[in-house]
Design a protein around this motif. Structure first.
Motif, PDB file in Angstrom:
ATOM      1  N   UNK A  75       2.633  -8.196  72.246  1.00 28.95           N
ATOM      2  CA  UNK A  75       2.524  -9.664  72.361  1.00 28.95           C
ATOM      3  C   UNK A  75       3.091 -10.320  71.105  1.00 28.95           C
ATOM      4  N   UNK A  76       3.781 -11.467  71.246  1.00 30.44           N
ATOM      5  CA  UNK A  76       4.307 -12.168  70.052  1.00 30.44           C
ATOM      6  C   UNK A  76       3.237 -12.524  69.031  1.00 30.44           C
ATOM      7  N   UNK A  77       1.982 -12.650  69.479  1.00 27.01           N
ATOM      8  CA  UNK A  77       0.894 -12.959  68.551  1.00 27.01           C
ATOM      9  C   UNK A  77       0.823 -11.943  67.426  1.00 27.01           C
ATOM     10  N   UNK A  78       1.111 -10.684  67.725  1.00 34.04           N
ATOM     11  CA  UNK A  78       0.928  -9.632  66.734  1.00 34.04           C
ATOM     12  C   UNK A  78       1.952  -9.699  65.597  1.00 34.04           C
ATOM     13  N   UNK A  79       3.023 -10.433  65.804  1.00 31.34           N
ATOM     14  CA  UNK A  79       4.040 -10.563  64.754  1.00 31.34           C
ATOM     15  C   UNK A  79       3.708 -11.675  63.756  1.00 31.34           C
ATOM     16  N   UNK A 115      -8.128 -23.000  60.562  1.00 28.72           N
ATOM     17  CA  UNK A 115      -7.617 -21.684  60.176  1.00 28.72           C
ATOM     18  C   UNK A 115      -6.590 -21.164  61.169  1.00 28.72           C
ATOM     19  N   UNK A 116      -6.882 -21.272  62.457  1.00 33.12           N
ATOM     20  CA  UNK A 116      -6.015 -20.684  63.489  1.00 33.12           C
ATOM     21  C   UNK A 116      -4.910 -21.631  63.969  1.00 33.12           C
ATOM     22  N   UNK A 117      -5.006 -22.904  63.631  1.00 34.20           N
ATOM     23  CA  UNK A 117      -4.004 -23.860  64.120  1.00 34.20           C
ATOM     24  C   UNK A 117      -2.578 -23.481  63.724  1.00 34.20           C
ATOM     25  N   UNK A 121       0.739 -22.925  66.211  1.00 33.75           N
ATOM     26  CA  UNK A 121       1.996 -23.630  65.986  1.00 33.75           C
ATOM     27  C   UNK A 121       3.164 -22.655  65.879  1.00 33.75           C
ATOM     28  N   UNK A 122       2.968 -21.539  65.189  1.00 30.67           N
ATOM     29  CA  UNK A 122       4.031 -20.538  65.084  1.00 30.67           C
ATOM     30  C   UNK A 122       4.425 -19.991  66.448  1.00 30.67           C
ATOM     31  N   UNK A 123       3.463 -19.874  67.342  1.00 37.00           N
ATOM     32  CA  UNK A 123       3.733 -19.339  68.677  1.00 37.00           C
ATOM     33  C   UNK A 123       4.226 -20.413  69.644  1.00 37.00           C
ATOM     34  N   UNK A 124       4.172 -21.670  69.231  1.00 44.70           N
ATOM     35  CA  UNK A 124       4.544 -22.750  70.136  1.00 44.70           C
ATOM     36  C   UNK A 124       3.525 -22.962  71.240  1.00 44.70           C
TER      37      UNK A 124
END
Length: 299
Positions: A75-79, A115-117, A121-124
């Motif tokens: 998943x792109x989240x892991x990058x 913290x997670x925002x 944003x990085x993931x769109x």
């Protein structure tokens, strides 16, 4: 026979009625003719004005959107880099006060939002940030035992809400040293927020499908543990981000939050501690990839 004065003859009244009916009939014929004339008269075509936008239409907009495929292993989240700590002034908690619990949950929850925002944003990813609440009603069955575990808090994706179960956290809190409770509750809030991260990135929906489609109970429980242990890893991310990377907070949370017995749904005590520490220490969210982990790490 002489007509009495003041009384019109019947013959005269009938004549008046007949005359009125004839006049009404003529009026209706005239009205119908005028409607027919209006309906059959050619109307002018409206002339287009303004700018012709037809050249700007895109036929691709008529096509159905492609279905999004979510790969929980890749998943792109892991990058994405682990989020940097935020400045969070968590209020002192009065265990016996409902209002104090509400404030604690709300403030720590807002810190987790901040913290997670940047990760979202990085993931769109555009997602509604969750609300935080408390309840005096436990969702556990009346005959639940400590061996089965108590629900301390839960996440509802349809309501975008994290709820703390007051009777259960008070029961556990009474067993903890007063000066070590805050770290445990922050880890709890971070765990439930981890489920929100899973929901926002599409992982939670796939994870539910994995449990529903499991061939047997053993496979179902393993799929459930992968989901819960990933949320536990994200609890480590949240704990680090809120406490400013205070390693004492990590030790305290693991001792009390993950130092108990093994749970079929949430994994062994050792694996829960393992994933909490990975969320605390890894540089990217790849450290929380429980779906790609070996079976013994999610037992």
């Amino acid at each position: 026979w002489t007509q009495p004065p003041g009384r019109p003859s019947r013959r005269g009244g009938a004549s008046v009625l007949l005359g009125s009916a004839s006049a009404a009939a003529i009026a209706l014929v005239a009205l119908a003719a005028s409607i027919l004339i209006v309906a059959t008269t050619p109307q002018e075509e409206p002339q287009p004005t303004g700018v012709d936008l037809s050249a700007h239409y895109d036929d691709r907009l008529r096509a159905r959107p492609n279905q999004v495929e979510v790969d929980v292993v890749d998943h792109p989240l892991y990058d994405v880099a682990m989020p940097a700590p935020v400045d969070c002034d968590v209020p002192e908690l009065d265990m016996d006060s409902d209002e104090s619990w509400e404030e604690f949950a709300s403030v720590s929850g807002e810190c987790l939002n901040r913290l997670w925002e940047p990760v979202f944003e990085d993931l769109g990813v555009s997602v509604e940030l969750p609300e935080f609440a408390v309840t005096r009603t436990s969702p556990d069955p009346p005959d639940a035992s400590p061996e089965d575990g108590y629900t301390l808090a839960y996440y509802e994706s349809d309501l975008s809400r994290v709820t703390v179960v007051l009777p259960n956290v008070r029961h556990l809190g009474a067993l903890l040293p007063p000066d070590e409770r805050e770290e445990v509750w922050l880890a709890l809030m971070g765990h439930e927020y981890g489920h929100h991260v899973q929901y926002a990135t599409g992982i939670l929906g796939v994870a539910h499908g994995m449990t529903w489609k499991a061939e047997n109970e053993q496979a179902e429980l393993e799929a459930l543990r992968r989901t819960e242990l990933q949320a536990e890893c994200m609890a480590g991310v949240g704990l680090r981000g809120i406490t400013g990377a205070d390693e004492g907070a990590l030790r305290t949370a693991n001792e009390h939050f993950n130092g108990g017995g093994d749970l079929d749904t949430h994994g062994t005590a050792g694996n829960r501690a393992l994933w909490l520490e990975r969320g605390w220490s890894q540089e990217t969210v790849e450290g929380c990839n429980t779906y790609g982990a070996a079976t013994d790490q999610v037992a």
